[in-house]
Design an enzyme around this catalytic site. Sequence first.
Site, mmCIF file in Angstrom:
data_model
loop_
_atom_site.group_PDB
_atom_site.id
_atom_site.type_symbol
_atom_site.label_atom_id
_atom_site.label_comp_id
_atom_site.label_asym_id
_atom_site.label_seq_id
_atom_site.Cartn_x
_atom_site.Cartn_y
_atom_site.Cartn_z
ATOM 1 N N CYS A 156 0.831 -1.209 0.000
ATOM 2 C CA CYS A 156 0.000 0.000 0.000
ATOM 3 C C CYS A 156 0.860 1.252 0.000
ATOM 4 O O CYS A 156 0.682 2.141 -0.813
ATOM 5 C CB CYS A 156 -0.923 0.017 1.209
ATOM 6 N N HIS A 157 1.762 1.352 0.939
ATOM 7 C CA HIS A 157 2.558 2.568 1.051
ATOM 8 C C HIS A 157 4.045 2.271 1.152
ATOM 9 O O HIS A 157 4.825 3.108 1.591
ATOM 10 C CB HIS A 157 2.090 3.414 2.240
#
Lengths: 192, 430
Positions: A156-157
């Site tokens: 995701c990040h």
Amino acid sequence: MASTGTADAHSEANGAASVDGVRRRDFIEIAAVSAAGVGGLAAIYPLVSQMAPSADVLAESSTELDISSLEEGQSIKAVFRKQPVFVRHLTPDEIKQANDVDIDSLRDPQTLQERTEDGHHNILVVMGVCTHLGCVPLGAAEGENKGEFGGYFCPCHGSHYDTAARIRKGPAPKNLQVPTYEFTTDTTIVIG
Amino acid sequence: MSFPWAKNYEPVNPVMKFMDEKLPLPRLVYNAVGAGYPVPRNLSYWWNFGVLAGFCLVLQIVTGVVLAMHYAANSGIAFNSVEHIMRDVNWGWMLRYMHANGASFFFLVIYIHIFRGFFYSSYKAPREMIWLLGVVIFLLTMATAFMGYVLPWGQMSFWGAKVITGLFSAIPLVGEPIQIWLLGGFAPDNAALNRFFSLHFMLPFVILGVVILHIWALHIPGSSNPTGVEVKQESDTLPFHPYYTAKDGFGLGVFLIIYFAFVFFFPNMLGHPDNYIEANPLSTPAHIVPEWYFYPFYAILRAFTFDFIIEAKLWGVLAMFSSILVWFFLPWLDKSPVRSGHYRPLFRKFFWFGLIPCMAVLFYCGGAPAAEPYVMISQIATAYYFLHFLVILPIISSIERPEPLPFSITEAVLGSDDSAVIEPAAKAAE
């Protein structure tokens, strides 16, 4: 109102201030507003509390796992509180990598020893929930991206975790959380 | 409220006379969006977007209420009930596509409306309250849109819910309990889905209420206009009806053509295919992104990758919320007495070559993977974003030499204004 005496008492009761500026009615007003305030707060409490996890959600709070078939270098994904748990049988190489790291250089300093149970330092049990914003990191299944440090990688990040599931790079603030668990036998874990 | 030359409501029909005496609702409408509301005569199509945003809100409420008649807010059947709407319910596919694309177009319209406000400094006195209420509407709309996106219970719904409620876990000490309280569990599940549905149904009516306040506050000073010069006389204005009902009506027609082109021909273009996969708590999609309208703020959230006094995660969350909260302070950050960007040469340059490219870059990076070079580009754009509002705008307003303003709206439109001759001193002072 038959006499001046009762008239005075009547007007005082109706709000005429006494010498020090305090009226007898002040008491009633303060008492009424306080009672309404306390009552209001009491009414809000259940409205706020109903949003907390309900009894059936809390009841699902322990998971038993059989790890007898877990070979070196293999992982399993289990479910605890509707969230994934990664159980990994670490290889000697992965243990060495984890132990070779300078602890002071870590964002969330912890040794592999502290993150595993005594007698089972090769079994790493962590929540599969990235400590950044809660995605499931990759790396537990065959062929998934393990990140730059050979452990887990959150797509995701972009948080990278090492072989001891400690945060090494990216926005996550903490190591993957080790849930409360115990070995009930040599091959059985109870989480929660 | 309104100008002295505003037309007065005079009902002729006995029924309307009866109504006006008992409940003057027609009078209210007449004075709000009828001939009784004088509006600057020079409004461009940029002033169309408030009405369009109002239209979108009504569209979303109407399609949403209808969809709620068929949708089931239960994590076991929510996903299938959406498919049931798509396949079985009469016209269900169209209503759902209208609602989903309606959200996108609502945000498109709102963004144009907001950036119209930036360029023409619509936030300046005496219109601060309109602006503040507008920012409140934007925040409420974001919350509503987020909760609506969770309802289909697809993969993006689920992981969006997890990531966004995860933002609250960044708050020190109480963050994690707050997240668990918001979700009613340790991860998004039935409890979260149900409360999101309840709030997604309720919040639009709160938005409607704040929109009414927004319009009420607007009608006290009246609409701003492209020159930024306030209305001085009757020749500066036209009655809202029929002039702007017609102009807004034309704009609405153009809007509907584009909107329905998407609804009918590209209904899934603005969505994510992953949301047609049912929610799976054990598998995160490889590339989680929010809907396009949250991209710039998502890019700001992800721009913080390093700890500095407080941890990176908290910085990201604070920056993301601040990026909108800073709008609340705009009326006091931009102190220039001139409103319109047309008469502000320096401001204009920073708007077109600073803020707009910066937002475009943030939009792009918000949808890009969380890897280099996008992280570094987001960091630079985020830095510029805050510099623009907190440093550049205040400096511009103190050093800039604005271009000469027209005496009045009439002069700007017709080239001359009879009343400008009467008071030459006033023109010199402009």
